[in-house]
Design an enzyme around this catalytic site. Structure first.
Site, PDB file in Angstrom:
ATOM      1  N   CYS A   1      31.044  19.100 -26.989  1.00 51.01           N
ATOM      2  CA  CYS A   1      30.008  18.979 -25.959  1.00 51.01           C
ATOM      3  C   CYS A   1      28.632  19.347 -26.515  1.00 51.01           C
ATOM      4  O   CYS A   1      27.636  18.651 -26.258  1.00 51.01           O
ATOM      5  CB  CYS A   1      30.359  19.862 -24.762  1.00 51.01           C
ATOM      6  SG  CYS A   1      30.828  21.543 -25.210  1.00 51.01           S
TER       7      CYS A   1
ATOM      8  N   HIS B   1      26.205  25.235 -20.908  1.00 46.56           N
ATOM      9  CA  HIS B   1      25.514  25.781 -22.076  1.00 46.56           C
ATOM     10  C   HIS B   1      24.005  25.559 -21.892  1.00 46.56           C
ATOM     11  O   HIS B   1      23.588  24.631 -21.204  1.00 46.56           O
ATOM     12  CB  HIS B   1      25.919  25.045 -23.356  1.00 46.56           C
ATOM     13  CG  HIS B   1      27.378  25.026 -23.652  1.00 46.56           C
ATOM     14  ND1 HIS B   1      28.132  26.158 -23.845  1.00 46.56           N
ATOM     15  CD2 HIS B   1      28.243  23.985 -23.822  1.00 46.56           C
ATOM     16  CE1 HIS B   1      29.385  25.819 -24.128  1.00 46.56           C
ATOM     17  NE2 HIS B   1      29.486  24.512 -24.109  1.00 46.56           N
TER      18      HIS B   1
HETATM   19  P1  NAD Z   1      42.450  22.531 -21.805  1.00 47.50           P
HETATM   20  O1  NAD Z   1      43.221  23.701 -22.278  1.00 47.50           O
HETATM   21  O2  NAD Z   1      41.697  22.626 -20.538  1.00 47.50           O
HETATM   22  O3  NAD Z   1      43.407  21.263 -21.691  1.00 47.50           O
HETATM   23  C1  NAD Z   1      44.346  20.950 -22.696  1.00 47.50           C
HETATM   24  C2  NAD Z   1      45.603  20.439 -22.021  1.00 47.50           C
HETATM   25  O4  NAD Z   1      46.539  20.033 -23.019  1.00 47.50           O
HETATM   26  C3  NAD Z   1      46.298  21.525 -21.187  1.00 47.50           C
HETATM   27  O5  NAD Z   1      46.700  20.952 -19.963  1.00 47.50           O
HETATM   28  C4  NAD Z   1      47.521  21.895 -22.046  1.00 47.50           C
HETATM   29  O6  NAD Z   1      48.621  22.328 -21.262  1.00 47.50           O
HETATM   30  C5  NAD Z   1      47.818  20.576 -22.700  1.00 47.50           C
HETATM   31  N1  NAD Z   1      48.628  20.650 -23.917  1.00 47.50           N
HETATM   32  C6  NAD Z   1      48.892  21.717 -24.711  1.00 47.50           C
HETATM   33  N2  NAD Z   1      49.697  21.345 -25.725  1.00 47.50           N
HETATM   34  C7  NAD Z   1      49.953  20.026 -25.557  1.00 47.50           C
HETATM   35  C8  NAD Z   1      50.727  19.073 -26.277  1.00 47.50           C
HETATM   36  N3  NAD Z   1      51.416  19.400 -27.383  1.00 47.50           N
HETATM   37  N4  NAD Z   1      50.803  17.795 -25.810  1.00 47.50           N
HETATM   38  C9  NAD Z   1      50.125  17.444 -24.681  1.00 47.50           C
HETATM   39  N5  NAD Z   1      49.378  18.295 -23.969  1.00 47.50           N
HETATM   40  C10 NAD Z   1      49.276  19.572 -24.421  1.00 47.50           C
HETATM   41  O7  NAD Z   1      41.485  22.128 -23.021  1.00 47.50           O
HETATM   42  P2  NAD Z   1      40.150  21.306 -22.917  1.00 47.50           P
HETATM   43  O8  NAD Z   1      39.043  22.211 -22.606  1.00 47.50           O
HETATM   44  O9  NAD Z   1      40.369  20.111 -22.094  1.00 47.50           O
HETATM   45  O10 NAD Z   1      39.940  20.912 -24.442  1.00 47.50           O
HETATM   46  C11 NAD Z   1      40.613  19.807 -25.018  1.00 47.50           C
HETATM   47  C12 NAD Z   1      39.850  19.367 -26.256  1.00 47.50           C
HETATM   48  O11 NAD Z   1      38.538  18.995 -25.846  1.00 47.50           O
HETATM   49  C13 NAD Z   1      39.672  20.432 -27.341  1.00 47.50           C
HETATM   50  O12 NAD Z   1      39.633  19.803 -28.590  1.00 47.50           O
HETATM   51  C14 NAD Z   1      38.301  20.999 -27.015  1.00 47.50           C
HETATM   52  O13 NAD Z   1      37.679  21.590 -28.131  1.00 47.50           O
HETATM   53  C15 NAD Z   1      37.581  19.746 -26.582  1.00 47.50           C
HETATM   54  N6  NAD Z   1      36.416  19.985 -25.717  1.00 47.50           N
HETATM   55  C16 NAD Z   1      36.462  20.925 -24.731  1.00 47.50           C
HETATM   56  C17 NAD Z   1      35.334  21.134 -23.958  1.00 47.50           C
HETATM   57  C18 NAD Z   1      35.301  22.193 -22.908  1.00 47.50           C
HETATM   58  O14 NAD Z   1      34.278  22.823 -22.734  1.00 47.50           O
HETATM   59  N7  NAD Z   1      36.355  22.422 -22.151  1.00 47.50           N
HETATM   60  C19 NAD Z   1      34.182  20.375 -24.153  1.00 47.50           C
HETATM   61  C20 NAD Z   1      34.190  19.368 -25.112  1.00 47.50           C
HETATM   62  C21 NAD Z   1      35.321  19.191 -25.913  1.00 47.50           C
END
Ligand code: NAD
Length: 364
Positions: free
Chosen positions: A149, A229
């Site tokens: 992000c 942020h």
């Molecule tokens: P999150 O924890 O909210 O969601 C991840 C989901 O994946 C959860 O539901 C979890 O149970 C599931 N999961 C775990 N292991 C798994 C597997 N083996 N197979 C399938 N599903 C699985 O995380 P998020 O915040 O959505 O982040 C996901 C990605 O996006 C990360 O790489 C993060 O760095 C990136 N990201 C996050 C944000 C943020 O601020 N939340 C912003 C931009 C990018």
């Protein structure tokens, strides 16, 4: 009957990982006229699995050994994650950092191109992606990474400024939210952390995966907020524009919202309140939000503040990345279509979201 043209065939998309990012991307895919959401993979039955089913999304078990848990919770599964990958033209992997890299062998096994998220390292993928910068480089890639992000937010700002005035040196201090609203174990709850305490934070090198030649230093601070942020940005430019010229340039960018003074939005809390009042789903702000009044020029130095809604701003990039991977539409066409279907606007999110709410597809 006319034969279906390549452009009229729906892109079948699966979402593996249905958390903060995955559920928003799934909702965004459903709004696109050229995409079909095949389903979403979950690790366990919980409220998000329940709501996915209520929305009509087919549910797949992300961990086959746990499939029985869904039946025990009374939730119907459409299959296991391997089935989802096999049935999809593109997978969006939105699993936690590091898990996406582990999943790549499954995607390769099925020859299904995949989009990973910013938590994965750039070395895992063929290309790192920000739609307005390097859409064309993604065409035909097997593995793509939509950058984080913060990196997305900095790249969207740098692109027009560098194109118009040339960026000699970029400096940004990223004041980052401690966790997302749903993350009960994150913090700090009463502290302000230099994070990392050493220069640079990882964001500068990450921006260089998109702009290899940009000279950028970034510092990170983590604070007890969950909302957004805040970036304090200083760009040394090759030529010095006027404040008005910069404001006009930024106002023309479709993924930047230049917050006008008359809205009396003094921080991230009111930005989020504005988005909720405007009827944005989950109060999401897909655009960078830049305070117009913060734009200042001192010599060749440009200063401004922008805020990034971490849960939302990578959603449009994921949707464009899907089209880029399969070589559908130009960057401009994809960005315009994504923006329109999500309900984005540069200058008037309120009016746009009201208009959009009456023009969604009938199955919404
Ligand atoms: P999150 O924890 O909210 O969601 C991840 C989901 O994946 C959860 O539901 C979890 O149970 C599931 N999961 C775990 N292991 C798994 C597997 N083996 N197979 C399938 N599903 C699985 O995380 P998020 O915040 O959505 O982040 C996901 C990605 O996006 C990360 O790489 C993060 O760095 C990136 N990201 C996050 C944000 C943020 O601020 N939340 C912003 C931009 C990018």
């Amino acid at each position: 009957m006319c034969a279906a043209t390549a452009d009229s065939i729906m892109i079948r998309v699966g979402v593996n990982g249905y958390g903060t990012i995955g559920k928003r991307v799934a909702d965004g895919i459903r709004l696109q006229p050229d995409m079909q959401l095949i389903g979403v993979a979950k690790t366990r039955p919980n409220f998000e699995a329940e709501t996915a089913i209520q929305k009509g999304y087919s549910l797949y078990s992300a961990i086959p050994e746990r499939s029985h848990q869904f039946a025990e919770a009374g939730l119907d599964l459409h299959g296991e994650v391997g089935d989802l990958v096999a049935e999809s033209d593109v997978i969006v992997d939105a699993t936690p950092s590091g898990v996406g890299a582990e999943n790549c062998s499954l995607y390769k096994q099925h020859e299904t191109p995949a989009i990973l998220q910013g938590g994965e390292s750039p070395e895992t993928v063929d290309e790192s992606f920000v739609a307005q910068v390097n859409y064309n480089d993604a065409v035909g890639a097997e593995l793509l990474r939509v950058v984080s992000c913060n990196t997305t937010g900095l790249s969207r700002l740098l692109e027009p400024i560098d194109r118009e005035y040339g960026v000699e040196k970029a400096r940004a201090t990223l004041i980052r939210r401690g966790g997302d609203p749903g993350e009960t174990t994150r913090g700090p709850i009463n502290d302000i952390l230099p994070d990392p305490v050493t220069l640079p934070s990882h964001h500068g090198p990450d921006v260089q995966t998109i702009f290899p030649d940009v000279d950028i230093d970034t510092l990170g601070v983590t604070v007890p907020s969950t909302l957004m942020h805040l970036h304090s940005v200083n760009l040394t430019l090759d030529t010095a524009p006027s404040v008005q010229a910069v404001a006009d340039l930024l106002s023309r960018q479709s993924r930047l919202f230049v917050v006008p003074a008359e809205l009396s939005i003094d921080g991230t809390a009111k930005l989020k309140e504005f988005a909720k009042d405007a009827g944005r789903p989950r109060g999401d702000l897909w655009e960078n939000c830049l305070w117009e009044e913060s734009i200042a020029i001192e010599g060749n130095d440009l200063y401004l503040f922008q805020s990034i809604h971490q849960e939302a701003n990578v959603v449009p990039e994921n949707i464009d990345a899907i089209r880029a991977l399969v070589g559908r539409k130009t960057a401009a066409e994809s960005i315009a279509l994504t923006n329109d279907r999500l309900g984005m606007s540069t200058t008037q999110p309120y009016a746009k979201s009201q208009q959009h709410s009456t023009s969604q597809p009938a199955d919404d």
